[in-house]
Design a protein around this motif. Structure first.
Motif, PDB file in Angstrom:
ATOM      1  N   GLY A 123      56.920  27.588  31.333  1.00  0.00           N
ATOM      2  CA  GLY A 123      56.736  26.178  31.085  1.00  0.00           C
ATOM      3  C   GLY A 123      57.423  25.305  31.924  1.00  0.00           C
ATOM      4  N   TYR A 207      44.950  19.083  20.315  1.00  0.00           N
ATOM      5  CA  TYR A 207      44.570  19.100  21.541  1.00  0.00           C
ATOM      6  C   TYR A 207      43.678  17.857  21.686  1.00  0.00           C
ATOM      7  N   THR A 365      57.774  20.479  14.548  1.00  0.00           N
ATOM      8  CA  THR A 365      58.251  20.780  15.917  1.00  0.00           C
ATOM      9  C   THR A 365      59.907  20.537  15.914  1.00  0.00           C
ATOM     10  N   SER A 424      53.318  16.006  16.036  1.00  0.00           N
ATOM     11  CA  SER A 424      54.264  17.221  16.067  1.00  0.00           C
ATOM     12  C   SER A 424      55.207  17.260  14.892  1.00  0.00           C
ATOM     13  N   TYR A 428      53.705  22.737  14.378  1.00  0.00           N
ATOM     14  CA  TYR A 428      54.692  23.302  15.446  1.00  0.00           C
ATOM     15  C   TYR A 428      53.476  24.059  16.181  1.00  0.00           C
ATOM     16  N   GLN A 429      53.288  23.548  17.818  1.00  0.00           N
ATOM     17  CA  GLN A 429      51.883  23.823  18.440  1.00  0.00           C
ATOM     18  C   GLN A 429      52.349  24.435  19.766  1.00  0.00           C
ATOM     19  N   LEU A 430      53.863  24.582  20.007  1.00  0.00           N
ATOM     20  CA  LEU A 430      54.248  24.768  21.357  1.00  0.00           C
ATOM     21  C   LEU A 430      54.072  26.485  21.802  1.00  0.00           C
ATOM     22  N   ASP A 431      53.339  27.186  21.107  1.00  0.00           N
ATOM     23  CA  ASP A 431      53.188  28.448  21.697  1.00  0.00           C
ATOM     24  C   ASP A 431      51.577  28.324  22.004  1.00  0.00           C
ATOM     25  N   VAL A 436      50.151  23.146  25.202  1.00  0.00           N
ATOM     26  CA  VAL A 436      51.593  23.069  26.473  1.00  0.00           C
ATOM     27  C   VAL A 436      51.036  22.605  27.659  1.00  0.00           C
ATOM     28  N   ILE A 439      50.746  18.975  27.851  1.00  0.00           N
ATOM     29  CA  ILE A 439      51.776  18.272  27.934  1.00  0.00           C
ATOM     30  C   ILE A 439      52.602  18.417  29.334  1.00  0.00           C
ATOM     31  N   ILE A 440      52.670  19.463  29.952  1.00  0.00           N
ATOM     32  CA  ILE A 440      53.158  19.593  31.098  1.00  0.00           C
ATOM     33  C   ILE A 440      52.395  18.931  32.292  1.00  0.00           C
TER      34      ILE A 440
END
Length: 754
Positions: A123, A207, A365, A424, A428-431, A436, A439-440
């Motif tokens: 990431g 999303y 999160t 969040s 938790y959805q950062l996987d 991700v 967001i990036i």
């Protein structure tokens, strides 16, 4: 930072191509850009995005490795100044890497920690790679590309839901009318919510919350037919969000009213007499959105009366408590990436009862990051938000005076991040790669436009020798990661082949493949858990006593191995306890005691403990354990061993103990719901033991019409079923009274219970 030293925002501002020191396409690594973008797009639409299966895991891993390769490629050709995030974010990234290293070193589960650490590195590499690659022209193109990808996602999600869920459900409801069952589409049912294509409705909602503000921004800044395209995309996105029936998603949608209102005030030339009614109208539409949704309106009504009840609200309370306890254990490092599901039951509070017995994430999160990374995960996201807010404030005059379309797009990105930040808190959805990735992308665009101007004296030419030495070191680290990953992937492949063999009736091949998987990945408990489970089941199915004994001994050995790797799983201890019970009751007691310590209210664990205590010659303790089991899980009354088996001598004393426990519990003031439940259990106990008058008295106090109707039927009477509430109990009794149509009534009872 002075605003006059910042990267210009207007399209006329010089980009790296026009500034006189442009880099070649070779330096940008355009092939790697296409590959990285291709994998990003692929995993936006894969239904296996959540439960990664072989061979998709290889592609998933490639999607994580490619950003690192791309960043190293660019660093070989471009000076370091091109990759600086600015505004304190580079220091923040360095601190995050330090925290990641400490967490990975301190964790009990090193394999899981390294696995998740590679994801974090990927990431960060994607963020820096995008920042080094972006230009003013590419920024606008990239946002449009993300918009088109979001549109394709919405069309895919809504189309699959209509075709694969809505249409079959409409047909099913029509068929139910033949059984005189009138039902309507109910999105409260988990199976009817839109989980396409990410595997869970909350992920789809997350999303959509990220991309909907971008679609609005593109609609406001586009012209001609594109404005209509993005507007229609927004509307379809809202419809898709509704089909997810995600409470977190609707909460986040409602929260978007705040940045929308601020954006209208800051950037719109519309008078207050226009934008104020529009804003109020938007709020009213969202409120209507909530009111017409039974799940949301029911939750709000319950919360307004102080009733958190069960389900989503209470288990989020439980998971947040678990996260807090985990983080407190090692606040300076956390318990390691990926440790939450492995340690979930160890830190689960006893008062959780039967709720949240096992989860693979903490549904928050902040709680997840605090539990796995300590202060580094708990504070750094808030520090990042603060740094971004400070950068925007310090450069507010330049941001507000930039070209209107750029300002609107920036605000849409900030709105998406704000809305997702609210969501969040509940998940938790950062996987999840597509989430991700968005967001990036948003952060890269914002930080690119807010960072200081690159110094022309360092912008052109080759990077210094030290930088290229650092790149070589990075390549070495990347090769080490890939070498470390190879046996894990081979283990995954062998496991997949083993389960295919098992489905084809070849358990010998399954055992060989999973044993090989265990040798390749000895730090993964899944393979010995599955070996123990499958061998134990096969042992129950064979008729030869010697073969059964051998298989169960081998199964017990595998469960022992799995419990050594992952010692805080009730599943492993309970299964090992049942396997050890016939030959070693003392060892079984130890295993069931572990299970009770982890999840005291889990159905069956106290019964297993009681059975083991009885086999070990401790009947008084066995009675206490089985009585406690009966209070939590009354269906244990139907166990063969407790009625006509070796435990049958205990049933009278167990029944007496249950009566005493219920009397003790209901003597102090207790809630009406708890008292009714306990009296219902008491009535069931009386009925099972043949005390019909006691059962009638208890069920009358509990106001249980189904129980009383069953009792009347057992006494040869014909109860008036028309007075009973519609449901499986009523239809089952009608099957008893109407034997000519018994099959149809039983089918109706079965269908009404779905």
């Amino acid at each position: 930072m002075a605003s006059d030293t910042s990267q210009p925002l207007s399209p006329e501002s010089p980009s790296s191509e026009s500034s006189g020191f442009a880099f070649s396409g070779n330096a940008d690594g355009n092939l790697l850009v296409l590959l990285t973008g291709g994998f990003y797009g692929l995993f936006t639409f894969l239904s296996t995005n959540i439960t990664i299966v072989w061979p998709w895991v290889v592609l998933w891993q490639a999607a994580l490795i490619l950003p690192i390769v791309w960043l190293l490629w660019q660093l070989w050709y471009k000076p370091l100044a091109h990759f600086r995030l600015g505004n304190g974010f580079d220091w923040l990234a360095a601190i995050a890497l330090l925290g990641l290293g400490l967490s990975t070193l301190a964790t009990q589960f090193h394999q899981s920690g390294v696995w998740y650490g590679i994801g974090v590195l990927s990431g960060l590499a994607a963020l820096y790679g995008l920042t080094g690659w972006l230009t003013a022209e590419r920024r606008r193109w990239l946002l449009k590309a993300q918009g088109y990808l979001a549109l394709a996602f919405i069309v895919s999600s809504l189309g699959q839901w209509i075709w694969r869920i809505y249409r079959p459900e409409v047909q099913r409801l029509a068929a139910l009318r033949d059984y005189e069952l009138e039902q309507s589409l109910n999105l409260n049912l988990l199976g009817l919510r839109n989980w396409f294509p990410l595997g869970h409705q909350n992920y789809v909602a997350g999303y959509l919350i990220l991309v909907l503000p971008l679609l609005v921004g593109l609609a406001l800044t586009a012209s001609n037919w594109q404005r209509w395209l993005w507007g229609a995309s927004t509307l379809m996105g809202l419809i898709t969000l509704y089909t997810t029936n995600s409470r977190g998603g609707f909460l986040a949608l409602f929260s978007l009213l705040l940045p929308a209102l601020i954006g209208i005030i800051l950037f719109s030339q519309i008078s207050r007499r226009v934008w104020l009614p529009l804003s109020l109208g938007g709020a009213a539409m969202i409120a209507l959105f909530v009111i017409i949704n039974p799940r949301l309106s029911g939750s709000l009504a319950a919360l307004s009366q102080g009733d958190v009840g069960g389900g989503a609200v209470i288990y989020r309370v439980i998971t947040n408590v678990i996260g807090w306890r985990m983080g407190q254990q090692l606040p300076w490092a956390g318990l390691g990436g990926g440790s939450a599901p492995l340690l979930f039951q160890r830190y689960r509070p006893f008062w959780a009862g039967r709720e949240a017995e096992l989860h693979y994430q903490l549904h928050s999160t902040p709680a997840q990051l605090w539990s796995e990374f300590g202060i580094w995960g708990g504070l750094l996201p808030f520090v990042a938000a603060g740094l971004l807010a400070i950068a925007l404030w310090r450069q507010r005059s330049r941001v507000l005076t930039a070209e209107r379309s750029i300002s609107i797009l920036h605000w849409s990105l900030l709105s998406g991040l704000w809305g997702y930040g609210v969501l969040s808190l509940t998940d938790y959805q950062l996987d999840i790669i597509p989430i991700v990735g968005v967001i990036i992308l948003y952060l890269a665009v914002l930080l690119f436009d807010l960072r200081p101007t690159v110094d022309p004296s360092t912008d052109g030419g080759n990077p210094p020798k030290q930088q290229r030495l650092g790149v070589l070191g990075g390549i070495g680290l990347l090769l080490a990661m890939m070498i470390w990953l190879v046996p894990l992937h081979r283990a995954w492949a062998n496991s997949a082949a083993g389960f295919v063999a098992l489905e084809k009736g070849n358990p010998e091949r399954f055992v060989v493949d999973l044993e090989q998987s265990h040798r390749l990945a000895p730090g993964e408990a899944y393979y010995p858990f599955m070996l123990g489970w499958v061998l134990g089941n096969i042992g129950d199915q064979v008729t030869d006593p010697q073969t059964t004994a051998a298989l169960k001994t081998e199964a017990a050995q595998w469960f022992q191995t799995a419990n050594e790797i992952s010692p805080y799983q009730e599943f492993g201890h309970s299964n090992l306890g049942w396997l050890e019970l016939p030959d070693d009751p003392q060892a079984a007691i130890a295993q069931f005691a572990q299970s009770v310590e982890l999840i005291p209210a889990k159905a069956g664990v106290l019964y297993g403990l009681g059975y083991s205590l009885f086999a070990n010659g401790q009947p008084d303790l066995a009675i206490e354990a089985i009585a406690l089991e009966m209070l939590r899980n009354p269906i244990v009354l139907t166990q063969r061993s407790l009625n006509i088996g070796e435990l049958s001598e205990l049933l009278p004393r167990v029944s007496e103990r249950v009566e005493t426990l219920i009397s003790d519990i209901t003597e102090p003031p207790v809630s009406a719901d708890l008292e009714r439940l306990l009296v219902e259990i008491l009535g069931t106990l009386y009925w099972w033991n043949g005390d019909l008058s006691g059962a009638e008295a208890a069920w009358t106090v509990a106001d249980d019409p189904i129980g009383l109707a069953i009792l009347a039927t057992a006494q040869g009477q014909t109860p008036d079923l028309e007075m009973l509430p519609a449901g499986p109990g009523k239809f089952a009794l009608q099957a008893w009274q109407d034997p000519a149509n018994r099959r149809q009534w039983l089918e109706t009872a079965w269908l009404s219970a779905e």
